[in-house]
Motif scaffolding. Structure first.
Motif, PDB file in Angstrom:
ATOM      1  N   TYR A 174      19.343  44.515  18.152  1.00 25.66           N
ATOM      2  CA  TYR A 174      19.462  45.757  18.333  1.00 25.66           C
ATOM      3  C   TYR A 174      19.314  46.458  16.972  1.00 25.66           C
ATOM      4  O   TYR A 174      19.764  46.013  16.101  1.00 25.66           O
ATOM      5  CB  TYR A 174      20.787  45.977  18.943  1.00 25.66           C
ATOM      6  CG  TYR A 174      21.152  47.507  19.338  1.00 25.66           C
ATOM      7  CD1 TYR A 174      20.557  48.048  20.275  1.00 25.66           C
ATOM      8  CD2 TYR A 174      21.982  48.305  18.499  1.00 25.66           C
ATOM      9  CE1 TYR A 174      20.663  49.543  20.669  1.00 25.66           C
ATOM     10  CE2 TYR A 174      22.219  49.506  18.979  1.00 25.66           C
ATOM     11  CZ  TYR A 174      21.582  50.007  20.120  1.00 25.66           C
ATOM     12  OH  TYR A 174      21.734  51.380  20.185  1.00 25.66           O
ATOM     13  N   ASP A 175      18.429  47.583  17.160  1.00 21.66           N
ATOM     14  CA  ASP A 175      18.295  48.391  15.912  1.00 21.66           C
ATOM     15  C   ASP A 175      18.687  49.748  16.075  1.00 21.66           C
ATOM     16  O   ASP A 175      18.283  50.598  14.975  1.00 21.66           O
ATOM     17  CB  ASP A 175      16.619  48.200  15.540  1.00 21.66           C
ATOM     18  CG  ASP A 175      15.953  49.000  16.607  1.00 21.66           C
ATOM     19  OD1 ASP A 175      16.342  49.202  17.658  1.00 21.66           O
ATOM     20  OD2 ASP A 175      14.593  49.021  16.370  1.00 21.66           O
ATOM     21  N   GLY A 176      19.227  50.226  17.081  1.00 14.36           N
ATOM     22  CA  GLY A 176      19.829  51.564  17.240  1.00 14.36           C
ATOM     23  C   GLY A 176      18.682  52.639  17.636  1.00 14.36           C
ATOM     24  O   GLY A 176      18.946  53.942  17.572  1.00 14.36           O
ATOM     25  N   SER A 177      17.751  52.414  17.732  1.00 10.67           N
ATOM     26  CA  SER A 177      16.503  53.068  17.794  1.00 10.67           C
ATOM     27  C   SER A 177      16.356  53.823  19.270  1.00 10.67           C
ATOM     28  O   SER A 177      16.982  53.054  20.262  1.00 10.67           O
ATOM     29  CB  SER A 177      15.039  52.471  17.606  1.00 10.67           C
ATOM     30  OG  SER A 177      14.645  51.490  18.696  1.00 10.67           O
ATOM     31  N   GLU A 178      15.425  54.733  19.647  1.00 13.70           N
ATOM     32  CA  GLU A 178      15.393  55.132  21.011  1.00 13.70           C
ATOM     33  C   GLU A 178      14.976  53.999  21.719  1.00 13.70           C
ATOM     34  O   GLU A 178      15.343  53.639  23.250  1.00 13.70           O
ATOM     35  CB  GLU A 178      14.363  56.311  21.219  1.00 13.70           C
ATOM     36  CG  GLU A 178      14.936  57.732  20.622  1.00 13.70           C
ATOM     37  CD  GLU A 178      16.269  57.872  21.245  1.00 13.70           C
ATOM     38  OE1 GLU A 178      16.400  57.813  22.458  1.00 13.70           O
ATOM     39  OE2 GLU A 178      17.321  58.146  20.443  1.00 13.70           O
ATOM     40  N   THR A 179      14.009  53.222  21.416  1.00 11.63           N
ATOM     41  CA  THR A 179      13.550  52.062  22.290  1.00 11.63           C
ATOM     42  C   THR A 179      14.554  50.924  22.278  1.00 11.63           C
ATOM     43  O   THR A 179      14.955  50.478  23.435  1.00 11.63           O
ATOM     44  CB  THR A 179      12.330  51.267  21.261  1.00 11.63           C
ATOM     45  OG1 THR A 179      11.074  52.181  21.518  1.00 11.63           O
ATOM     46  CG2 THR A 179      11.849  50.114  22.289  1.00 11.63           C
TER      47      THR A 179
END
Length: 283
Positions: A174-179
């Motif tokens: 998980y990277d916290g981006s919208e994607t």
């Protein structure tokens, strides 16, 4: 409505695991399976190049022979494809749990794999394919079609790596981006991973985002352990996979953060070639 699972079989070393993954996924998603094998047209040698300075009559005879050979090759290739699909269906049936029945169909198509999958995408929930293609010679070699499929399709793609074993632990990068948030939302409504142990991993980023994501997964019945890693994204994820006995990695195929850089171009190729476990890529 997207319902079917497409399992791409080609006779490579990946085909067995692709069938086994399909038999594991289908009951969890309660979805029908289509076993797909594509017959791509081989590059033919121009008969004009073969004729040289021979006479017209000889050239016509040569053309007739070439046409006959092409027809014979086509028949043999189709029969091989039918036998491959029949064997794949038998394997799928043998791997399916005894208490579950799944609708399964076989599909033999002429044409390019990427184009065929694009044509079928509107009705497809998940594509399963192996990392190695039929002509791949190395265990870590990425099949010639795989990266193109990943780039073109918007449907989730499960990339089978190595021998299949029933997954016990998954890792969500998980990277916290919208994607990343969209992928997180899809995980919360999917029945595929309920009951499995999940490592929720973030490289860098904000710890609050990690905890928020964990809460959403817990509420969906997916129990997680959080890890906030440091360093290079690729190296950190690979090290975690190896040290924590992860069976399957889930990640967004194209994001807008460090993970986006990680999964584009040569980084995508390295991940696909170097990951020791199977990958589920979502967009």
């Amino acid at each position: 409505m997207k319902e079917q699972i497409i399992a791409c079989v080609d006779g490579s070393r990946s085909t067995t695991a692709v069938c086994q993954w399909s038999a594991w996924v289908a009951p969890r998603l309660d979805a029908p399976v289509k076993l797909l094998h594509t017959l791509e047209k081989p590059a033919n040698t121009d008969a004009g190049d073969l004729s040289g300075s021979i006479g017209l009559g000889s050239r016509e005879e040569l053309m007739v022979e070439l046409i006959k050979l092409d027809e014979q090759r086509s028949r043999i290739t189709q029969e091989q494809g039918k036998l491959l699909l029949a064997a794949a269906k038998d394997l799928f049936d043998s791997e399916l749990p005894n208490d579950h029945t799944t609708t399964i169909k076989t599909c033999l198509r002429h044409g390019n794999l990427v184009e065929t999958l694009s044509d079928l995408e509107a009705d497809t929930r998940l594509v399963i394919m192996g990392r190695q293609g039929e002509i791949s010679s190395q265990v870590s070699q990425v099949g010639s079609q795989l990266e193109n499929v990943v780039r073109v399709l918007h449907t989730p793609i499960l990339v089978s790596v190595g021998d299949f074993s029933v997954p016990q632990k998954i890792m969500f990068a998980y990277d916290g981006s919208e994607t990343g948030k969209k992928v997180l939302e899809r995980l919360t409504i999917s029945p595929l991973f309920k009951g499995l142990s999940c490592d929720l991993v973030m490289v860098g980023g904000e710890y609050e985002q990690l905890i928020s994501a964990q809460s959403l997964l817990h509420n969906a019945g997916i129990m997680t352990t959080t890890y906030q890693l440091k360093g290079d994204v690729e190296s950190a994820l690979k090290e975690h996979i190896q040290h924590h006995q992860v069976d399957l990695v889930i990640m967004g195929a194209y994001g807008h953060s460090r993970l986006r850089q990680f999964l584009l171009g040569s980084h995508t190729s390295r991940m696909l070639s170097q990951s020791p476990v199977s990958l589920l890529l979502l967009r």
